[in-house]
Design an enzyme around this catalytic site. Sequence first.
Site, PDB file in Angstrom:
ATOM      1  N   ASP A  44       0.864  -1.177   0.000  1.00 31.56           N
ATOM      2  CA  ASP A  44       0.000   0.000   0.000  1.00 31.56           C
ATOM      3  C   ASP A  44       0.899   1.225   0.000  1.00 31.56           C
ATOM      4  OD1 ASP A  44      -3.231   0.504   1.007  1.00 31.56           O
ATOM      5  OD2 ASP A  44      -1.850   2.208   1.033  1.00 31.56           O
ATOM      6  N   LYS A 191     -21.924  -8.165  -9.326  1.00 35.50           N
ATOM      7  CA  LYS A 191     -21.772  -7.359  -8.102  1.00 35.50           C
ATOM      8  C   LYS A 191     -22.517  -6.038  -8.222  1.00 35.50           C
ATOM      9  CE  LYS A 191     -19.990  -6.331  -4.040  1.00 35.50           C
ATOM     10  NZ  LYS A 191     -19.963  -4.889  -3.898  1.00 35.50           N
ATOM     11  N   ASN A 195     -25.436  -4.818  -5.665  1.00 30.81           N
ATOM     12  CA  ASN A 195     -25.463  -3.572  -4.916  1.00 30.81           C
ATOM     13  C   ASN A 195     -26.694  -2.739  -5.227  1.00 30.81           C
ATOM     14  OD1 ASN A 195     -22.951  -4.454  -4.027  1.00 30.81           O
ATOM     15  ND2 ASN A 195     -22.103  -2.399  -4.028  1.00 30.81           N
ATOM     16  N   GLU A 198     -29.241  -4.093  -3.057  1.00 33.12           N
ATOM     17  CA  GLU A 198     -28.931  -3.628  -1.705  1.00 33.12           C
ATOM     18  C   GLU A 198     -29.489  -2.220  -1.482  1.00 33.12           C
ATOM     19  OE1 GLU A 198     -24.858  -1.914  -0.048  1.00 33.12           O
ATOM     20  OE2 GLU A 198     -24.747  -4.089  -0.376  1.00 33.12           O
TER      21      GLU A 198
END
Length: 325
Positions: A44, A191, A195, A198
Site C-alpha cells: 500500500d 456485483k 449492490n 442492496e
Amino acid sequence: MNSNASSLPADGAPPALLMVGLGRMGANMARRLAANGATVHGHDRSMAARAALAGTTPQFPVTLHEQLSEAVAALAAPRMIWLMLPAGAPTQQTIDRLLPILSPGDILIDGGNANYLDSKARGQALAARGVEFVDCGVSGGIWGLQNGYCLMYGASPDAAGIVAPVMRRLAVSATDGWLHCGPVGAGHFVKMIHNGIEYGRMQSLAAGFALLAGRSDFELKLGEIGELWRHGSVVKSWLLDLTAQALQDPDAINQVAPVVADSGEGRWTVEESMRQGTPAPVIAMAMMSRFDSQGKADTGNKLLALMRKGFGGHAVTGAPKDDSR
C-alpha cells in the site's frame, strides 16, 4: 454448493499472492488468506496502512513491501496480484504502473467495485499482453475476516481454475460463497446488480421504520420491533439485523446527519436499466433518494415553492440567515 468445488486440485494449495491496497477490505482479505495457509505479500502506498497490518502479522503473517515493484519481484512466476483499490483512476493508475513489470501468464485480479464495462476493456487490453484478468465482486464488508466473503468473479476458464483455491479460502466456506460467473466482466456485472438490490432493500427498511416513527401516539419501540422481525419474519435479513442493532440506542439516530453517500454502483445499475430498457423502479427511486439526501434536490424544491407562490399565492419558508458574515 459452488459448481467449481469438484474441479479443485486435491490439495487446493494456493499460489503466493500479492494484495495491493490494504484499506479495511484489502487488509482483512490479506489476513484471512494468511490465516488459511496462503503465502501473502502486501503493498500500500500509505505507510499507515502498512503499519496497521504489520501490527497483526504474528497472527496473520503477511510480508509487506514499501514499493510496488519490489512486491511484484518477490513473487515467483506466474504471479497473482489482487487489487483492492477505489474504482476509476486509482485502479487504472495502478494497472498502468504494473503493466511494464507483468509477464505473460501472470494473473491480475480486480476486487474493487469497478464498472463492468471498464473491466471488459481492461481484460481485452491485458489479454493482448498475455496477462489473465479476473474481475471479482466482493461482498461481506468489515465482517468478511471473521465470517468469510461472497465472491462473484469473471475470468477465462483457465484463470478461474488457477484462482479457485484463493477464492475458497476467502469465501464463507470451501463450497459456498464463491462463483465463477462467466467471462471477464461478468463478476463486476453481478456485483453491480447485487449492490443495486442492496440500495432498494436498504431504502425500503429505512422508509418502513420512518413510517413507524411517524405514529408517535403509539409510542412504538423501534428497536424492539426490529428485533421482533429478525425472528420468523419474511423480511428478516442481515440488513435488518444491522438496522435492529442501530435502533437499540434511540438517541443514536439523532447524532447522524441525514446524508447518504453513494459509491457508484447504484448509478451504474440504473444506467444498465436504461441501457437494456429493463425496468428497475425500486432501485432507481432508492438512487434518487440518495441524491435528495445529498442536497441535490434543494434547487428543485426551492423552485417548486416559488411555483406554488406564483400560481396560488402560497407562502414560502425563508432560507435560514447566515450569521457567520
